[in-house]
Scaffold this active site. Structure first.
Site, short mmCIF file in Angstrom:
data_model
loop_
_atom_site.label_atom_id
_atom_site.label_comp_id
_atom_site.label_asym_id
_atom_site.label_seq_id
_atom_site.Cartn_x
_atom_site.Cartn_y
_atom_site.Cartn_z
NE ARG A 132 -1.40 -1.54 3.60
CZ ARG A 132 -1.50 -1.34 4.91
NH1 ARG A 132 -2.64 -0.94 5.42
NH2 ARG A 132 -0.48 -1.57 5.71
CE LYS A 179 -3.11 -19.53 8.57
NZ LYS A 179 -2.53 -18.51 9.51
N1 LIG Z 1 1.69 -19.67 6.52
C1 LIG Z 1 2.10 -19.21 7.70
O1 LIG Z 1 2.94 -19.79 8.38
C2 LIG Z 1 1.53 -17.91 8.18
C3 LIG Z 1 2.12 -17.30 9.29
C4 LIG Z 1 1.63 -16.06 9.67
C5 LIG Z 1 0.58 -15.49 8.98
N2 LIG Z 1 0.01 -16.13 7.92
C6 LIG Z 1 -1.10 -15.52 7.18
O2 LIG Z 1 -0.54 -14.49 6.38
C7 LIG Z 1 -1.40 -13.36 6.34
C8 LIG Z 1 -0.62 -12.15 6.81
O3 LIG Z 1 -0.14 -12.36 8.11
P1 LIG Z 1 1.14 -11.55 8.69
O4 LIG Z 1 1.44 -12.15 10.01
O5 LIG Z 1 2.22 -11.49 7.69
O6 LIG Z 1 0.48 -10.12 8.91
P2 LIG Z 1 1.22 -8.73 9.01
O7 LIG Z 1 2.60 -8.89 9.53
O8 LIG Z 1 0.29 -7.82 9.73
O9 LIG Z 1 1.34 -8.25 7.48
C9 LIG Z 1 0.22 -8.08 6.69
C10 LIG Z 1 0.56 -7.14 5.55
O10 LIG Z 1 -0.62 -6.94 4.81
C11 LIG Z 1 -0.63 -5.63 4.26
N3 LIG Z 1 -1.94 -5.03 4.55
C12 LIG Z 1 -2.93 -4.84 3.63
N4 LIG Z 1 -4.00 -4.29 4.19
C13 LIG Z 1 -3.68 -4.08 5.48
C14 LIG Z 1 -4.39 -3.53 6.57
N5 LIG Z 1 -5.62 -3.04 6.42
N6 LIG Z 1 -3.78 -3.48 7.75
C15 LIG Z 1 -2.55 -3.97 7.93
N7 LIG Z 1 -1.82 -4.51 6.92
C16 LIG Z 1 -2.39 -4.57 5.72
C17 LIG Z 1 0.52 -4.88 4.86
O11 LIG Z 1 1.53 -4.78 3.86
P3 LIG Z 1 1.79 -3.40 3.06
O12 LIG Z 1 1.90 -2.35 4.12
O13 LIG Z 1 3.03 -3.66 2.36
O14 LIG Z 1 0.63 -3.18 2.15
C18 LIG Z 1 1.01 -5.76 5.99
O15 LIG Z 1 2.39 -5.68 6.17
C19 LIG Z 1 -2.61 -13.73 7.20
O16 LIG Z 1 -3.63 -14.18 6.37
C20 LIG Z 1 -2.13 -14.86 8.07
O17 LIG Z 1 -3.16 -15.78 8.41
C21 LIG Z 1 0.48 -17.33 7.52
#
Ligand SMILES: NC(=O)c1ccc[n+]([C@@H]2O[C@H](COP(=O)([O-])OP(=O)(O)OC[C@H]3O[C@@H](n4cnc5c(N)ncnc54)[C@H](OP(=O)(O)O)[C@@H]3O)[C@@H](O)[C@H]2O)c1
Length: 327
Positions: free
Chosen positions: A36, A96
């Site tokens: 974003r 997921k």
């Molecule tokens: N497979 C796994 O092992 C695993 C582990 C953890 C999480 N996950 C999944 O991955 C996804 C993301 O988790 P995460 O832990 O990486 O989350 P995170 O650290 O909060 O990152 C999410 C990213 O999404 C973007 N984003 C878009 N809209 C947003 C909003 N309204 N508020 C905040 N961020 C927003 C942001 O990137 P920008 O600022 O660059 O747009 C942010 O850095 C989730 O669906 C979670 O279930 C999977």
């Protein structure tokens, strides 16, 4: 497709792990990063260099040279982000849980099928090598017919109350964050959906579940006993129990080993250390599908993602956890 050009949408925690996973695949290129905010994309690029950095998800989806987009945004954004990519003709691997609920999942599946584009839920754990051995044991009925599965995934969350893991508006809660793993595991073992699913949950102050226990009954009388938490650390162990023995998978969410214990025989433990950080396996599976012209991955089919989401909907219904816009 000699080298497959990946784009990463969202630059948070898991996006970095995925980029590291791509690093270990010789035939994968991190081609573009979309955020974003341009600053976030460029900061991401300091650690994981790409050719292109975009300051909007739409700009990323419009890039004609992107082969496949990995979506790593909060759960509440998955549906819109998937549709954005599909509507620009892009193949998609989305984190997921696939979307917030069954209706959203049905919609993204419908669009992917209409457009004949690859789509998959990023249930990365299924792709670890040790699961091939477990599947072989199951297929050979090494423990006899499977009667029961137990699996738990709990950890103690650190962080502020507005964290995406507990935000109702972000599709948070233990079920969405980690409960999807044991549910998906049981689905993988039984290769079908349960006929009955029931659960109890304690709720956090934001209205999401933070600790729950679930029981599933399958059409042929098998059961699964599952639990998940974002406020309590658990062993993260999975057990598959047949009438002749048990398969134990320690830390099944990042499994490197499994033990086959047949009654009356010495237990056998196999170990398959992860190459890379583990995220590379699902990326490699996606690339194999793209090269073969497949629009779905047999190890994580779309109809199964839909069935899993329906089970999660039912549990949330029982617990009264309703995401904004669902009423
Ligand atoms: N497979 C796994 O092992 C695993 C582990 C953890 C999480 N996950 C999944 O991955 C996804 C993301 O988790 P995460 O832990 O990486 O989350 P995170 O650290 O909060 O990152 C999410 C990213 O999404 C973007 N984003 C878009 N809209 C947003 C909003 N309204 N508020 C905040 N961020 C927003 C942001 O990137 P920008 O600022 O660059 O747009 C942010 O850095 C989730 O669906 C979670 O279930 C999977």
């Amino acid at each position: 497709m000699a080298t497959i050009k990946w784009a990463i949408m969202g630059t948070g925690t898991i996006a970095k792990s995925f980029a590291q996973g791509l690093d270990s695949l010789a035939d994968a290129e991190l081609y573009a990063v979309g955020s974003r905010y341009l600053q976030h994309a460029e900061q991401f690029g300091e650690r994981f260099p790409a050719q292109k950095y975009y300051c909007s998800y739409e700009a990323l989806a419009c890039d004609p040279d992107v082969d496949v987009v990995y979506i790593a945004t909060p759960n509440s954004a998955h549906k819109d982000n998937i549709l954005l990519c599909l509507n620009h003709g892009k193949s998609v691997l989305c984190e997921k849980p696939f979307t917030l609920n069954r209706h959203e999942t049905a919609e993204v599946i419908r669009v992917a099928r209409e457009k004949n584009l690859f789509l998959m839920e990023g249930m990365w754990t299924r792709f670890f090598p040790v699961y091939r051995q477990v599947r072989e044991w199951l297929d050979a009925e090494a423990i006899g017919p499977v009667r029961m599965v137990s699996a738990d995934f709990g950890f103690r969350r650190e962080g502020p109350a507005e964290d995406r893991k507990v935000g109702l508006h972000r599709g948070g809660g233990a079920l969405m964050d980690v409960g999807v793993y044991p549910i998906s595991f049981a689905s993988w073992v039984f290769r079908q959906a349960p006929s009955t699913i029931t659960g109890v949950a304690s709720l956090y102050e934001t209205g999401v579940d933070d600790l729950s226990a679930m029981t599933l009954l399958y059409p042929d009388g098998q059961v699964a006993v599952l639990s998940c938490s974002i406020n309590t650390p658990t062993q993260k162990e999975a057990r598959i129990i047949g009438n002749k023995g048990t398969i134990v998978i320690p830390e099944f969410s990042k499994a490197i080993s499994a033990t086959l214990a047949v009654i009356g025989e010495a237990p056998v433990t196999v170990t398959f250390p992860l190459e890379g950080n583990g995220y590379n396996y699902q990326a490699a599976a996606v690339m194999a599908c793209l090269r073969a012209g497949k629009t779905e991955c047999e190890l994580m089919p779309l109809d199964e993602s839909l069935a899993i989401m329906a089970q999660m909907d039912e549990l949330r219904r029982q617990w009264g956890v309703v995401f904004p816009g669902e009423r």
